[in-house]
Motif scaffolding. Structure first.
Motif, PDB file in Angstrom:
ATOM      1  N   SER A  58       0.860  -1.188   0.000  1.00 20.49           N
ATOM      2  CA  SER A  58       0.000   0.000   0.000  1.00 20.49           C
ATOM      3  C   SER A  58       0.899   1.243   0.000  1.00 20.49           C
ATOM      4  O   SER A  58       2.003   1.229   0.534  1.00 20.49           O
ATOM      5  CB  SER A  58      -0.923   0.005   1.220  1.00 20.49           C
ATOM      6  OG  SER A  58      -0.182   0.080   2.415  1.00 20.49           O
ATOM      7  N   ARG A  59       0.402   2.294  -0.635  1.00 20.50           N
ATOM      8  CA  ARG A  59       1.198   3.523  -0.766  1.00 20.50           C
ATOM      9  C   ARG A  59       0.857   4.555   0.300  1.00 20.50           C
ATOM     10  O   ARG A  59       1.687   5.382   0.655  1.00 20.50           O
ATOM     11  CB  ARG A  59       0.994   4.129  -2.146  1.00 20.50           C
ATOM     12  CG  ARG A  59       1.486   3.226  -3.268  1.00 20.50           C
ATOM     13  CD  ARG A  59       1.290   3.837  -4.644  1.00 20.50           C
ATOM     14  NE  ARG A  59      -0.061   4.297  -4.924  1.00 20.50           N
ATOM     15  CZ  ARG A  59      -1.088   3.534  -5.299  1.00 20.50           C
ATOM     16  NH1 ARG A  59      -0.915   2.228  -5.414  1.00 20.50           N
ATOM     17  NH2 ARG A  59      -2.276   4.044  -5.554  1.00 20.50           N
ATOM     18  N   ALA A  60      -0.374   4.519   0.791  1.00 19.06           N
ATOM     19  CA  ALA A  60      -0.809   5.503   1.767  1.00 19.06           C
ATOM     20  C   ALA A  60      -2.050   4.985   2.491  1.00 19.06           C
ATOM     21  O   ALA A  60      -2.688   4.024   2.051  1.00 19.06           O
ATOM     22  CB  ALA A  60      -1.121   6.833   1.083  1.00 19.06           C
ATOM     23  N   ILE A  61      -2.371   5.665   3.603  1.00 16.26           N
ATOM     24  CA  ILE A  61      -3.567   5.330   4.373  1.00 16.26           C
ATOM     25  C   ILE A  61      -4.273   6.633   4.718  1.00 16.26           C
ATOM     26  O   ILE A  61      -3.660   7.552   5.256  1.00 16.26           O
ATOM     27  CB  ILE A  61      -3.229   4.591   5.689  1.00 16.26           C
ATOM     28  CG1 ILE A  61      -2.333   3.375   5.436  1.00 16.26           C
ATOM     29  CG2 ILE A  61      -4.509   4.178   6.404  1.00 16.26           C
ATOM     30  CD1 ILE A  61      -1.765   2.761   6.704  1.00 16.26           C
ATOM     31  N   GLU A  62      -5.574   6.693   4.394  1.00 18.76           N
ATOM     32  CA  GLU A  62      -6.403   7.827   4.793  1.00 18.76           C
ATOM     33  C   GLU A  62      -7.166   7.421   6.054  1.00 18.76           C
ATOM     34  O   GLU A  62      -7.789   6.357   6.087  1.00 18.76           O
ATOM     35  CB  GLU A  62      -7.426   8.181   3.715  1.00 18.76           C
ATOM     36  CG  GLU A  62      -6.837   8.867   2.522  1.00 18.76           C
ATOM     37  CD  GLU A  62      -7.906   9.237   1.492  1.00 18.76           C
ATOM     38  OE1 GLU A  62      -7.582  10.037   0.625  1.00 18.76           O
ATOM     39  OE2 GLU A  62      -9.039   8.711   1.560  1.00 18.76           O
ATOM     40  N   ILE A  63      -7.100   8.280   7.067  1.00 21.37           N
ATOM     41  CA  ILE A  63      -7.739   7.967   8.344  1.00 21.37           C
ATOM     42  C   ILE A  63      -8.608   9.136   8.766  1.00 21.37           C
ATOM     43  O   ILE A  63      -8.166  10.291   8.746  1.00 21.37           O
ATOM     44  CB  ILE A  63      -6.688   7.701   9.442  1.00 21.37           C
ATOM     45  CG1 ILE A  63      -5.724   6.605   9.010  1.00 21.37           C
ATOM     46  CG2 ILE A  63      -7.363   7.369  10.766  1.00 21.37           C
ATOM     47  CD1 ILE A  63      -4.496   6.496   9.880  1.00 21.37           C
ATOM     48  N   GLU A  64      -9.841   8.820   9.167  1.00 22.17           N
ATOM     49  CA  GLU A  64     -10.744   9.823   9.720  1.00 22.17           C
ATOM     50  C   GLU A  64     -11.096   9.381  11.138  1.00 22.17           C
ATOM     51  O   GLU A  64     -11.473   8.224  11.360  1.00 22.17           O
ATOM     52  CB  GLU A  64     -12.005   9.936   8.879  1.00 22.17           C
ATOM     53  CG  GLU A  64     -12.956  11.007   9.368  1.00 22.17           C
ATOM     54  CD  GLU A  64     -14.240  11.070   8.566  1.00 22.17           C
ATOM     55  OE1 GLU A  64     -15.079  11.900   8.912  1.00 22.17           O
ATOM     56  OE2 GLU A  64     -14.419  10.283   7.618  1.00 22.17           O
ATOM     57  N   THR A  65     -10.945  10.307  12.104  1.00 22.60           N
ATOM     58  CA  THR A  65     -11.227   9.970  13.496  1.00 22.60           C
ATOM     59  C   THR A  65     -12.151  11.001  14.119  1.00 22.60           C
ATOM     60  O   THR A  65     -12.274  12.121  13.627  1.00 22.60           O
ATOM     61  CB  THR A  65      -9.932   9.926  14.336  1.00 22.60           C
ATOM     62  OG1 THR A  65      -9.288  11.194  14.269  1.00 22.60           O
ATOM     63  CG2 THR A  65      -8.996   8.841  13.861  1.00 22.60           C
ATOM     64  N   ASP A  66     -12.779  10.603  15.216  1.00 18.14           N
ATOM     65  CA  ASP A  66     -13.509  11.527  16.071  1.00 18.14           C
ATOM     66  C   ASP A  66     -12.545  11.874  17.194  1.00 18.14           C
ATOM     67  O   ASP A  66     -12.300  11.053  18.085  1.00 18.14           O
ATOM     68  CB  ASP A  66     -14.776  10.866  16.615  1.00 18.14           C
ATOM     69  CG  ASP A  66     -15.570  11.782  17.521  1.00 18.14           C
ATOM     70  OD1 ASP A  66     -15.003  12.745  18.080  1.00 18.14           O
ATOM     71  OD2 ASP A  66     -16.775  11.535  17.689  1.00 18.14           O
ATOM     72  N   ASN A  67     -11.981  13.068  17.140  1.00 18.79           N
ATOM     73  CA  ASN A  67     -10.958  13.452  18.104  1.00 18.79           C
ATOM     74  C   ASN A  67     -11.503  13.585  19.521  1.00 18.79           C
ATOM     75  O   ASN A  67     -10.761  13.435  20.481  1.00 18.79           O
ATOM     76  CB  ASN A  67     -10.278  14.742  17.663  1.00 18.79           C
ATOM     77  CG  ASN A  67      -9.490  14.562  16.381  1.00 18.79           C
ATOM     78  OD1 ASN A  67      -9.210  13.445  15.965  1.00 18.79           O
ATOM     79  ND2 ASN A  67      -9.145  15.651  15.741  1.00 18.79           N
ATOM     80  N   ASP A  68     -12.780  13.848  19.658  1.00 19.38           N
ATOM     81  CA  ASP A  68     -13.373  13.978  20.992  1.00 19.38           C
ATOM     82  C   ASP A  68     -13.414  12.641  21.722  1.00 19.38           C
ATOM     83  O   ASP A  68     -13.312  12.585  22.943  1.00 19.38           O
ATOM     84  CB  ASP A  68     -14.785  14.557  20.906  1.00 19.38           C
ATOM     85  CG  ASP A  68     -14.796  16.000  20.399  1.00 19.38           C
ATOM     86  OD1 ASP A  68     -13.797  16.726  20.614  1.00 19.38           O
ATOM     87  OD2 ASP A  68     -15.797  16.396  19.785  1.00 19.38           O
ATOM     88  N   THR A  69     -13.591  11.561  20.984  1.00 21.74           N
ATOM     89  CA  THR A  69     -13.709  10.240  21.610  1.00 21.74           C
ATOM     90  C   THR A  69     -12.531   9.317  21.287  1.00 21.74           C
ATOM     91  O   THR A  69     -12.523   8.161  21.724  1.00 21.74           O
ATOM     92  CB  THR A  69     -15.007   9.545  21.156  1.00 21.74           C
ATOM     93  OG1 THR A  69     -14.955   9.336  19.738  1.00 21.74           O
ATOM     94  CG2 THR A  69     -16.233  10.369  21.519  1.00 21.74           C
TER      95      THR A  69
END
Length: 84
Positions: free
Chosen positions: A10-21
């Protein structure tokens, strides 16, 4: 966050998080083994960042010293540093 992987298919990873939790909302691997990486992405969705790091860090791929799961753990560690 977009993390550029090192030493994996894999060349990259996109990550989306809920920073509050500290919860992972979504993960998308760019490149790599589509079935495996999409499976990993589905498994970690909704998990706490620290739990994913603990479970995946140090995972290797054959003779390689890293893997897509290990790279995800590294990306999440980097993400946590930026959240402070």
């Amino acid at each position: 966050m977009l993390y550029t992987t090192k030493g994996t298919c894999s060349r990259a990873i996109e990550i989306e998080t809920d920073n509050d939790t500290d919860t992972i909302l979504s993960v998308r691997f760019i490149g790599g083994c589509a079935g495996n990486t999409s499976g990993i992405a589905k498994l970690v969705q909704g998990m706490k960042i620290d739990e994913v790091i603990e479970r995946l860090e140090g995972t290797t791929c054959g003779p390689k010293p890293t893997s897509c799961p290990d790279q995800l753990a590294k990306a999440l560690k980097e993400l946590k540093k930026s959240m402070v």
